[in-house]
Design an enzyme around this catalytic site. Structure first.
Site, PDB file in Angstrom:
ATOM      1  N   ASN A  13     -22.491  12.721   5.374  1.00  0.00           N
ATOM      2  CA  ASN A  13     -22.815  11.702   4.374  1.00  0.00           C
ATOM      3  C   ASN A  13     -23.457  10.482   5.041  1.00  0.00           C
ATOM      4  OD1 ASN A  13     -23.033  10.212   2.060  1.00  0.00           O
ATOM      5  ND2 ASN A  13     -20.858  10.318   1.515  1.00  0.00           N
ATOM      6  N   TYR A  29     -21.719   1.750   5.443  1.00  0.00           N
ATOM      7  CA  TYR A  29     -20.493   1.202   6.048  1.00  0.00           C
ATOM      8  C   TYR A  29     -20.819   0.407   7.320  1.00  0.00           C
ATOM      9  CZ  TYR A  29     -17.997   4.427   2.919  1.00  0.00           C
ATOM     10  OH  TYR A  29     -17.511   5.091   1.826  1.00  0.00           O
TER      11      TYR A  29
END
Lengths: 162, 162
Positions: free
Chosen positions: B123, B130
């Site tokens: 992902n 993030y």
């Protein structure tokens, strides 16, 4: 003779030294910022953050396991094993397995569907051992971490309604 | 207009559907064994296992974040973000970031030194996001997991002294 027992406040200095020994083994001896006072407060207060088991061989402390409850939105209450460590001079006597058995028993007692822990990818002997006792490695997950100032910077602009 | 609020028992059906939507996104739709009753009992009883935030956009539920306290023997009390999900049709509006900001605020409020979560290694958009907000990936850790019968088999021979 291997003996697994629940840690008590009298074990804090021992636990502190074992935490440091594990960090050294994990090649991060400088990463331990916790104090004995904090370990005592967090593990033996009214709402403990963790539980700890001590392993003894012939009456001498040989290792420890430290765990706490977590939650899976797929399977419900679970346990996370944060630390598992056997002092190098006590290895090869089944002490690590005895500690893991005791943590598994705690998981069964609480009706936990999952027991999980993390392993360093270079620690193949540990990975082999864990797989030999029925654990599987989730190869495609990676841990993300945020600390200190980064958390504060992100939090600064948050707005939440109760 | 994005609005982050604390989940209530009235949100259980919504939370259940979001948990399922996330599992489908993670390519494991068959892995969810939890029930609405269990989510209600575990999150809103006297000793909740988790806390949950709901994100709304213009009054419509758009995503959720679910987290709980964990413990680091290096740094003390920390938070683990178990689930973070924004419905596909609501992406690109900053809702995921708003949820993460709110979780970071919860971490600051509790004096947590660490906030952590897991990400699937395929992902990359999530990993990039993030990292852009200050998280780092711990590339050398792997998750080990034991479930159901394997836990019971390991626990069977345990002997622990209180």
């Amino acid at each position: 003779m291997i003996h697994i027992r629940t840690a008590t406040p009298a074990d804090i200095s021992l636990m502190y030294s074992l935490v440091h020994a594990l960090a050294k083994y994990e090649r991060e001896p400088e990463s331990v910022h916790i104090t004995e006072e904090q370990l005592l407060r967090d593990g033996f207060g009214p709402n403990p953050y963790y539980e700890c088991l001590i392993a003894e061989k012939d009456g001498t402390p040989a290792g420890f396991a430290l765990y706490f409850p977590i939650y899976s939105t797929w399977q419900g209450p679970s346990l996370h094993l944060e630390d598992l460590f056997v002092q190098p001079e006590f290895r090869g006597h089944g002490i690590g397995k005895a500690l893991l058995q005791a943590v598994a028993a705690a998981a069964v007692k609480r009706g936990c569907a999952r027991l999980q822990w993390d392993v360093l990818d270079w620690n193949q002997p540990a990975i082999d051992f864990y797989q030999s006792i029925g654990a599987t490695m989730l190869g495609d997950w990676r841990r993300m971490r945020m600390t200190g100032d980064a958390i504060k910077a992100l939090a600064a602009s948050s707005e939440v309604t109760a």
